[in-house]
Write a protein that holds these residues in place. Structure first.
Motif, PDB file in Angstrom:
ATOM      1  N   UNK A 115       7.777   8.959   2.784  1.00  8.55           N
ATOM      2  CA  UNK A 115       8.744   7.862   2.719  1.00  8.55           C
ATOM      3  C   UNK A 115       8.025   6.573   3.119  1.00  8.55           C
ATOM      4  N   UNK A 116       8.335   5.495   2.428  1.00  6.72           N
ATOM      5  CA  UNK A 116       7.698   4.203   2.698  1.00  6.72           C
ATOM      6  C   UNK A 116       8.771   3.147   2.952  1.00  6.72           C
ATOM      7  N   UNK A 117       8.685   2.513   4.127  1.00  2.00           N
ATOM      8  CA  UNK A 117       9.569   1.397   4.458  1.00  2.00           C
ATOM      9  C   UNK A 117       8.710   0.136   4.527  1.00  2.00           C
ATOM     10  N   UNK A 118       9.136  -0.894   3.792  1.00  2.87           N
ATOM     11  CA  UNK A 118       8.439  -2.186   3.847  1.00  2.87           C
ATOM     12  C   UNK A 118       9.410  -3.252   4.334  1.00  2.87           C
ATOM     13  N   UNK A 119       8.999  -3.994   5.361  1.00  6.62           N
ATOM     14  CA  UNK A 119       9.789  -5.099   5.895  1.00  6.62           C
ATOM     15  C   UNK A 119       9.051  -6.389   5.531  1.00  6.62           C
ATOM     16  N   UNK A 120       9.718  -7.229   4.735  1.00  6.74           N
ATOM     17  CA  UNK A 120       9.066  -8.401   4.147  1.00  6.74           C
ATOM     18  C   UNK A 120       9.743  -9.680   4.626  1.00  6.74           C
ATOM     19  N   UNK A 121       8.936 -10.622   5.112  1.00 10.36           N
ATOM     20  CA  UNK A 121       9.456 -11.949   5.427  1.00 10.36           C
ATOM     21  C   UNK A 121       8.613 -12.989   4.707  1.00 10.36           C
ATOM     22  N   UNK A 122       9.069 -14.236   4.734  1.00  9.45           N
ATOM     23  CA  UNK A 122       8.371 -15.326   4.045  1.00  9.45           C
ATOM     24  C   UNK A 122       8.117 -16.467   5.023  1.00  9.45           C
ATOM     25  N   UNK A 123       7.762 -16.085   6.258  1.00  6.44           N
ATOM     26  CA  UNK A 123       7.611 -17.065   7.321  1.00  6.44           C
ATOM     27  C   UNK A 123       6.189 -17.509   7.576  1.00  6.44           C
ATOM     28  N   UNK A 124       5.845 -17.593   8.862  1.00  8.51           N
ATOM     29  CA  UNK A 124       4.587 -18.220   9.260  1.00  8.51           C
ATOM     30  C   UNK A 124       3.368 -17.378   8.936  1.00  8.51           C
ATOM     31  N   UNK A 125       3.536 -16.076   8.742  1.00  9.60           N
ATOM     32  CA  UNK A 125       2.405 -15.219   8.434  1.00  9.60           C
ATOM     33  C   UNK A 125       1.501 -14.973   9.633  1.00  9.60           C
ATOM     34  N   UNK A 126       0.454 -14.199   9.398  1.00 10.57           N
ATOM     35  CA  UNK A 126      -0.488 -13.827  10.463  1.00 10.57           C
ATOM     36  C   UNK A 126      -1.893 -14.186  10.018  1.00 10.57           C
ATOM     37  N   UNK A 127      -2.604 -14.913  10.833  1.00  4.85           N
ATOM     38  CA  UNK A 127      -3.977 -15.301  10.515  1.00  4.85           C
ATOM     39  C   UNK A 127      -4.873 -14.065  10.478  1.00  4.85           C
ATOM     40  N   UNK A 128      -5.919 -14.064   9.632  1.00  6.09           N
ATOM     41  CA  UNK A 128      -6.819 -12.901   9.550  1.00  6.09           C
ATOM     42  C   UNK A 128      -7.381 -12.472  10.899  1.00  6.09           C
ATOM     43  N   UNK A 129      -7.688 -13.445  11.762  1.00 10.30           N
ATOM     44  CA  UNK A 129      -8.268 -13.110  13.067  1.00 10.30           C
ATOM     45  C   UNK A 129      -7.300 -12.373  13.974  1.00 10.30           C
ATOM     46  N   UNK A 130      -5.992 -12.459  13.677  1.00  9.25           N
ATOM     47  CA  UNK A 130      -4.979 -11.845  14.543  1.00  9.25           C
ATOM     48  C   UNK A 130      -4.503 -10.484  14.050  1.00  9.25           C
TER      49      UNK A 130
END
Length: 252
Positions: free
Chosen positions: A173-188
């Protein structure tokens, strides 16, 4: 008379500390469980009153008061659940309590729980489900995973729509939670899954244990938690769980 060696003394102290920590965690787990369970009928009663007040078009002041009460009770239950899960993870082996249920129902319950939080953030919460998705999981752990991911998506979603997608095949089973906000920098992207860590520039409060806890609970059930994100374009957290946890992990 034989004098105990420093090494023997150290081993004894280590064992005493381990026993003390185990006793502490057991006490906290019992306390968290006993504090959480009585809140279930209270949550139901508050939701019933709020639904009736809306249906009967009660005064805005009464509606606001009931909504604040619902939010306070939800936060209380969430904190007690988090505390309970942390004590479970502190044990040498996470004891899974497996039951068979429809994951669609759990996702719907989670979305319903966070509708008001999303509305207050200026956002909407949408579910894309293909029911039923029956499987054998630890319900409390899976609920905690969903709660953490959905609340984070709303918190960091910049007031934009949040969606929960559920897909499955015979094995997973696959659950995906999607937002369109600030995102996450690659370093984080790796650091935020560590305990007491949050993304750089995060303005929201919290102790930084939600994603760490979620990743551990997913791993304990033989699953994988992954992140796809671009700064300024939002984030997608994907949880992949086996349909039957007992076939993938050692229980007990």
């Amino acid at each position: 008379m034989t004098t105990p060696s420093p090494h023997a003394d150290n081993e004894r102290l280590v064992e005493e500390l381990r026993a003390a920590i185990a006793a502490r965690d057991e006490f906290i787990a019992i306390a968290a469980h006993e504090l959480r369970n009585p809140m279930t009928p209270i949550v139901g009663q508050v939701q019933l009153l709020l639904s009736r007040a809306r249906r009967e078009q009660a005064s805005p002041a009464l509606l606001q008061g009931l909504e604040l009460l619902e939010q306070a009770v939800d936060h209380y239950v969430h904190r007690a659940t988090t505390l309970l899960e942390i004590t479970r993870l502190n044990a040498e082996h996470v004891r899974l309590e497996l039951t068979t249920f429809d994951l669609c129902d759990l996702v719907r319950d989670c979305a319903r729980k966070y509708e008001q939080l999303a509305a207050r953030a200026g956002s909407t919460l949408h579910c894309d489900l293909r029911p039923p998705v029956n499987g054998t999981w630890d319900r409390l752990a899976t609920e905690q995973i969903l709660d953490n991911l959905v609340s984070n998506a709303i918190r960091y979603g910049d007031g934009k729509p949040v969606s929960i997608h559920l897909e499955s095949d015979p094995e997973w089973a696959m659950v995906r939670v999607v937002d369109h906000g600030i995102g996450v920098a690659p370093a984080d992207r790796e650091r935020i899954f560590q305990r007491f860590e949050r993304a750089s520039g995060a303005r929201s409060g919290g102790f930084g244990i939600g994603l760490w806890l979620s990743s551990k609970l997913v791993q304990a059930q033989g699953g994988v938690l992954e992140l796809e994100s671009e700064p300024g374009s939002g984030s997608t957290f994907s949880v992949r769980l086996p349909r039957d946890v007992s076939a993938h992990v050692k229980i007990g």
